[in-house]
Design an enzyme around this catalytic site. Structure first.
Site, PDB file in Angstrom:
ATOM      1  N   ASP A 230       0.833  -1.299   0.064  1.00  0.00           N
ATOM      2  CA  ASP A 230      -0.034   0.146   0.187  1.00  0.00           C
ATOM      3  C   ASP A 230       1.136   1.299  -0.100  1.00  0.00           C
ATOM      4  O   ASP A 230       2.095   1.301   0.458  1.00  0.00           O
ATOM      5  CB  ASP A 230      -0.989   0.004   1.043  1.00  0.00           C
ATOM      6  CG  ASP A 230      -2.072   0.939   1.112  1.00  0.00           C
ATOM      7  OD1 ASP A 230      -2.243   1.460  -0.001  1.00  0.00           O
ATOM      8  OD2 ASP A 230      -2.827   1.110   2.092  1.00  0.00           O
TER       9      ASP A 230
ATOM     10  N   ASN B 114     -11.155  -2.426  -5.210  1.00  0.00           N
ATOM     11  CA  ASN B 114     -10.121  -1.555  -6.352  1.00  0.00           C
ATOM     12  C   ASN B 114     -10.991  -1.443  -7.376  1.00  0.00           C
ATOM     13  O   ASN B 114     -10.458  -0.407  -8.207  1.00  0.00           O
ATOM     14  CB  ASN B 114      -8.822  -2.114  -6.451  1.00  0.00           C
ATOM     15  CG  ASN B 114      -7.874  -2.004  -5.185  1.00  0.00           C
ATOM     16  OD1 ASN B 114      -6.989  -2.882  -4.859  1.00  0.00           O
ATOM     17  ND2 ASN B 114      -8.102  -0.967  -4.389  1.00  0.00           N
TER      18      ASN B 114
HETATM   19  C1  IPE Z   1      -5.368  -2.654  -0.313  1.00  0.00           C
HETATM   20  O1  IPE Z   1      -5.055  -1.352  -0.145  1.00  0.00           O
HETATM   21  C2  IPE Z   1      -5.384  -3.613  -1.584  1.00  0.00           C
HETATM   22  C3  IPE Z   1      -4.112  -3.481  -2.196  1.00  0.00           C
HETATM   23  C4  IPE Z   1      -2.864  -3.303  -1.500  1.00  0.00           C
HETATM   24  C5  IPE Z   1      -4.257  -4.189  -3.533  1.00  0.00           C
HETATM   25  P1  IPE Z   1      -6.100  -0.266  -0.415  1.00  0.00           P
HETATM   26  O2  IPE Z   1      -5.545   0.981  -0.741  1.00  0.00           O
HETATM   27  O3  IPE Z   1      -7.199  -0.419  -1.575  1.00  0.00           O
HETATM   28  O4  IPE Z   1      -6.986  -0.439   0.862  1.00  0.00           O
HETATM   29  P2  IPE Z   1      -7.959   0.664   1.665  1.00  0.00           P
HETATM   30  O5  IPE Z   1      -8.853   0.877   0.822  1.00  0.00           O
HETATM   31  O6  IPE Z   1      -6.964   1.923   2.125  1.00  0.00           O
HETATM   32  O7  IPE Z   1      -8.128  -0.044   3.010  1.00  0.00           O
HETATM   33  C1  IPE Z   2      -1.552   0.488  -3.437  1.00  0.00           C
HETATM   34  O1  IPE Z   2      -1.367   1.398  -3.542  1.00  0.00           O
HETATM   35  C2  IPE Z   2      -1.729  -0.388  -4.820  1.00  0.00           C
HETATM   36  C3  IPE Z   2      -3.247  -0.636  -4.796  1.00  0.00           C
HETATM   37  C4  IPE Z   2      -4.215  -0.642  -4.049  1.00  0.00           C
HETATM   38  C5  IPE Z   2      -3.391  -1.258  -6.210  1.00  0.00           C
HETATM   39  P1  IPE Z   2      -2.725   2.778  -3.187  1.00  0.00           P
HETATM   40  O2  IPE Z   2      -3.001   3.073  -4.710  1.00  0.00           O
HETATM   41  O3  IPE Z   2      -3.572   2.215  -2.550  1.00  0.00           O
HETATM   42  O4  IPE Z   2      -1.786   3.941  -2.757  1.00  0.00           O
HETATM   43  P2  IPE Z   2      -2.512   5.027  -1.711  1.00  0.00           P
HETATM   44  O5  IPE Z   2      -3.111   4.084  -0.652  1.00  0.00           O
HETATM   45  O6  IPE Z   2      -3.448   5.761  -2.514  1.00  0.00           O
HETATM   46  O7  IPE Z   2      -1.341   5.838  -1.364  1.00  0.00           O
HETATM   47 MG    MG Z   3      -4.107   2.197  -0.565  1.00  0.00          MG
END
Ligand code: IPE
Ligand code: IPE
Ligand code: MG
Length: 246
Positions: free
Chosen positions: A18, A66
């Site tokens: 993340d 997502n």
């Molecule tokens: C969790 O990250 C899913 C992945 C890393 C693929 P998110 O960024 O989607 O999670 P939330 O929404 O902050 O909980």
């Molecule tokens: C994790 O990074 C990747 C996926 C969930 C696909 P994020 O895209 O969630 O990054 P933040 O949480 O917005 O920083």
């Molecule tokens: Mg995230």
């Protein structure tokens, strides 16, 4: 670098990767650039786990939730995934890594799905490490799908309701045949599970770091493993029991 005990490695590490978006923001870039940089961190982490002798690495790459992100970001992530598979397939072969997936793979864009099947087929005999990608994955959906399949099997006389126990249930999950994760790492300073491996993490050791995923390096992995090794896993027993003192 933190000291690692080779005899006490976690068998299965799961990572919630993340912080790509926040990394991009910090660097005044668009979110997609963050995901690209994140793919680089995937490469280093896979190689580091393989070198350390980890048997199974599960990476949460795309959640069922997502899909709700802006269309542009979703397609960029799909393209990045296809690109990653293209570029990494030869390395997986060389490092004898087997690729597997968990999640609703049918929902992925067709070229990605095809590429996944191709690389899974190519690497199916490899036995040095399993790289398990969680794609279009959500744990509640996984559990519901398992329940539905069990009910169907029961109706067709293939499953007796009385025989259902934890082992039988696990066979209906995407993770059937895999050991539960010993260690979960979540980057970016978020303290939540986000619908990841809810059943499988009943006794997983949880490790949270503020490092954003694109900045995650081998040293951060070693720190997480060192923290894991400093803990006592009691599984409900007393400390004396698990240390053999009784
Ligand atoms: C969790 O990250 C899913 C992945 C890393 C693929 P998110 O960024 O989607 O999670 P939330 O929404 O902050 O909980
Ligand atoms: C994790 O990074 C990747 C996926 C969930 C696909 P994020 O895209 O969630 O990054 P933040 O949480 O917005 O920083
Ligand atoms: Mg995230």
């Amino acid at each position: 670098m933190p000291e690692i005990d080779q005899n006490q490695l976690p068998r299965h590490i799961a990572i919630i990767m993340d912080g790509n978006g926040r990394w991009a923001k910090q660097h005044a870039m668009g979110r997609i650039r963050g995901h690209k940089k994140g793919a680089q961190a995937v490469r280093t982490t896979v190689t580091a786990c393989r070198e350390l002798g980890i048997s199974c690495l599960t990476l949460f790459a795309f959640s069922s939730e997502n899909w709700g992100r802006p269309g542009e970001e979703v397609s960029a992530l799909m393209n990045l995934l296809a690109d990653y598979l293209d570029k990494e397939a030869p390395t997986m072969q060389k490092q004898e890594i087997r690729l597997t997936t968990i999640g609703d793979i049918d929902r992925l864009y067709a070229p990605v799905r095809e590429k996944l099947l191709e690389v899974q087929k190519l690497t199916r005999q490899n036995n040095k490490m399993v790289l398990n990608l969680a794609l279009s994955y959500g744990s509640r959906d996984e559990i519901l799908a398992a329940v539905k399949k069990m009910l169907a099997d029961s109706r067709e006389g293939k499953l007796s309701p009385d025989s259902v126990d934890q082992d039988v249930f696990e066979r209906y999950l995407y993770t059937s045949g895999m050991p539960d994760p010993d260690l979960l790492i979540r980057t970016s300073g978020e303290y939540r599970i986000s619908n990841f491996l809810l059943w499988q993490m009943a006794y997983t050791e949880l490790y949270f770091t503020d490092v954003l995923w694109p900045d995650f390096k081998k040293d951060d992995l070693l720190k997480a493993i060192a923290a894991y090794q400093s803990r006592e896993r009691r599984f409900g027993l007393t400390s004396d029991q698990v240390s053999g003192r009784k």
